[in-house]
Design an enzyme around this catalytic site. Structure first.
Site, mmCIF file in Angstrom:
data_model
loop_
_atom_site.group_PDB
_atom_site.id
_atom_site.type_symbol
_atom_site.label_atom_id
_atom_site.label_comp_id
_atom_site.label_asym_id
_atom_site.label_seq_id
_atom_site.Cartn_x
_atom_site.Cartn_y
_atom_site.Cartn_z
ATOM 1 N N MET A 77 0.809 -1.209 0.000
ATOM 2 C CA MET A 77 0.000 0.000 0.000
ATOM 3 C C MET A 77 0.852 1.274 0.000
ATOM 4 O O MET A 77 2.065 1.222 0.168
ATOM 5 C CB MET A 77 -0.923 0.007 1.222
ATOM 6 C CG MET A 77 -1.904 -1.150 1.251
ATOM 7 S SD MET A 77 -2.903 -1.182 2.754
ATOM 8 C CE MET A 77 -3.883 0.311 2.562
ATOM 9 N N HIS A 78 0.179 2.405 -0.196
ATOM 10 C CA HIS A 78 0.709 3.755 0.036
ATOM 11 C C HIS A 78 1.706 4.252 -1.004
ATOM 12 O O HIS A 78 2.067 5.425 -0.997
ATOM 13 C CB HIS A 78 1.386 3.875 1.411
ATOM 14 C CG HIS A 78 0.637 3.263 2.539
ATOM 15 N ND1 HIS A 78 -0.671 3.586 2.833
ATOM 16 C CD2 HIS A 78 1.007 2.345 3.468
ATOM 17 C CE1 HIS A 78 -1.063 2.896 3.890
ATOM 18 N NE2 HIS A 78 -0.068 2.138 4.298
ATOM 19 N N ASP A 233 -2.609 -5.090 0.541
ATOM 20 C CA ASP A 233 -2.091 -6.400 0.934
ATOM 21 C C ASP A 233 -2.728 -6.949 2.200
ATOM 22 O O ASP A 233 -3.059 -8.144 2.269
ATOM 23 C CB ASP A 233 -0.570 -6.367 1.062
ATOM 24 C CG ASP A 233 -0.044 -5.211 1.898
ATOM 25 O OD1 ASP A 233 -0.842 -4.432 2.467
ATOM 26 O OD2 ASP A 233 1.195 -5.074 1.993
#
Length: 478
Positions: A77-78, A233
């Protein structure tokens, strides 16, 4: 059949399941992270596509992919993947564990609307502060940015030609109105972006587009095979583990460490540094306590002493009382509960008698203390966790799980043998996109439960107190 693709930090994994959700085939390709400066962490998006091609070719050699009826995606992520108007990548992706934007994160977090709308602290690893950093330090790149995509969504763009994300991953950007499950125009404007820079949003269990004919022909799939929204995830792992309802929870020992618990409704608590995100299925939310170094800490220690993590853990006979050596696992800062990008790790209490085995135990215990802080932060929000299902590569170590159960004073359940992680969850989301049935995420059968060692409870509680005191002292020095 259904296909799940999980874009991890260290590799991309593909998993095929049949209509009964039994694993048919799997494949993987490695990825590397570059760290050009202290606190930086980047990957080249082109490497993701090469890895995906390699995985698909491996799977095509093992199975007839023309039977695949749905594809699901998962990913770390991110990450900030910046695309220009022609669809070209402008710079390496800035990853989740990159802390260069700590000053920008603090500035955005000081704006009350971010916590009020997104439901979360603006952490340095989140996407919005990365864009603020790019604007300040790479203005030409910022000006040329037409789309900001999360890592798995760049993979989707290649697969389908569509710029689409889904709510579980988007919730970690600091631009999502997490309760409304939609982009916030106000939060985007605060970073000089607009909805035009963002991908469209679908639920993780819905179709986001169809597989491009060129790729379908390369791998023997049907053109237009639906690609599900998928999940970040951890949300995808929760789908794989069947953790979708309040009262359920899992403990992930991956590169990072996570305590993940679904909630009955949207329940933000940003003051605790607990993450409150959308789940990968509609009308569902969850909370997470996140530490940045779990197996990553053991990998680091292994490089230091010249051994692989499996060698280190394999040399231990069982859980014991904590020794004098104390490790702090803040190799790249920390999230829950500290929100501290500047803090760094330390080994203290070393003496002539400290062995490699003692160091291994100290690292494993430190991850336990950090996870205990996250579990305590979840409890402070009213989220109770009575049992954790083990997930992630580190859960292969029984002695590590025994140590964690005793530190957390919480039973840890072990699924039957098999892969129930993010790739499996992504495949389930691909099945949901094909069938429309979001009830397919059932928990795996459990073959054992590791109970806390009550005789060690006091010793670990004392050591945890020492760990917290040391963090406070170290913070003043960092």
């Amino acid at each position: 059949m259904y296909l799940g693709l999980d874009l991890g930090t260290s590799g991309l994994k593909g998993l095929l399941i049949d209509a009964d959700q039994a694993v048919v085939a799997e494949a993987a390709a490695p990825l590397t992270v570059t760290r050009p400066h202290p606190g930086w962490s980047e990957q080249a998006p082109a490497d993701w596509l090469s890895a995906a091609s390699a995985v698909m070719e491996q799977l095509a050699a093992k199975s007839d992919l023309s039977a695949v009826k749905g594809i699901g995606l998962s990913g770390h992520m991110h990450g900030a993947t910046l695309i220009d108007a022609r669809g070209d990548v402008l710079r390496p992706c800035i990853l989740w564990n990159d802390t260069r934007s700590h000053a920008e994160a603090a500035a955005l977090d000081a704006d009350p609307q971010f916590r009020a709308v997104s439901g979360n602290i603006v952490f340095p690893g989140f996407t919005a502060p990365k864009l603020a950093w790019v604007k300040a330090h790479e203005p030409d790149v910022f000006k040329a940015t037409a789309k900001v995509l999360l890592p798995k969504d760049y993979l989707r763009l290649w697969l389908t030609g569509e710029a689409v994300s889904e709510m579980s991953d988007a919730a970690g950007s600091s631009w999502l109105d997490t309760g409304a499950r939609d982009w916030s125009d106000d939060l985007l404007a605060a970073t000089d972006l607009s909805r035009d820079h963002m991908p469209a949003l679908v639920e993780g269990s819905a179709s986001s587009g169809g597989l491009r004919a060129e790729l379908a022909a390369n791998w023997g799939l049907r053109p237009g095979t639906p690609v599900a929204g998928g999940g970040g995830d951890n949300a995808a792992t929760a789908i794989g583990m069947g953790v979708t309802k309040p009262g359920q929870a899992f403990l992930s020992l991956g590169t990072s460490g996570v305590v993940f618990a679904p909630t009955a409704s949207y329940a933000p608590a940003p003051e605790t540094a607990v993450h409150s995100f959308c789940h990968a299925i509609p009308d569902t939310w969850h909370q997470m306590g996140v530490i940045l170094s779990a197996t990553d800490a053991l990998e680091w220690y292994g490089r230091l002493v010249g051994q692989k993590p499996a060698q280190l853990t394999g040399a231990l006979s069982g859980v014991t009382e904590p020794g004098r050596a104390l490790f702090l696992p803040f190799l790249g800062g920390e999230r829950t509960p500290h929100n501290d990008a500047r803090i760094r790790g330390a080994f203290i209490g070393l003496e002539n008698e400290t062995t490699t085995e003692a160091g291994t135990r100290a690292v494993m215990e430190a991850v336990g203390y950090a996870l205990k802080d996250s579990l305590d932060a979840l409890a402070a929000t009213g989220t109770e966790v009575n049992q954790l299902i083990a997930a992630g590569g580190g859960s292969a170590s029984k002695v590590w799980l025994e140590t964690l159960a005793s530190i957390l004073q919480t039973p840890i359940a072990l699924p039957v043998s098999g892969d129930f992680g993010a790739a499996f969850g992504a495949a389930r989301l691909g099945m949901m996109a094909d069938t429309g049935d979001t009830s397919l995420a059932t928990p795996p059968k459990l073959h054992a439960t590791i109970d806390p060692n009550a005789a060690l409870a006091d010793a670990f509680a004392t050591a945890h107190g020492r760990y917290k005191d040391t963090y406070t002292a170290l913070k003043d020095l960092s």
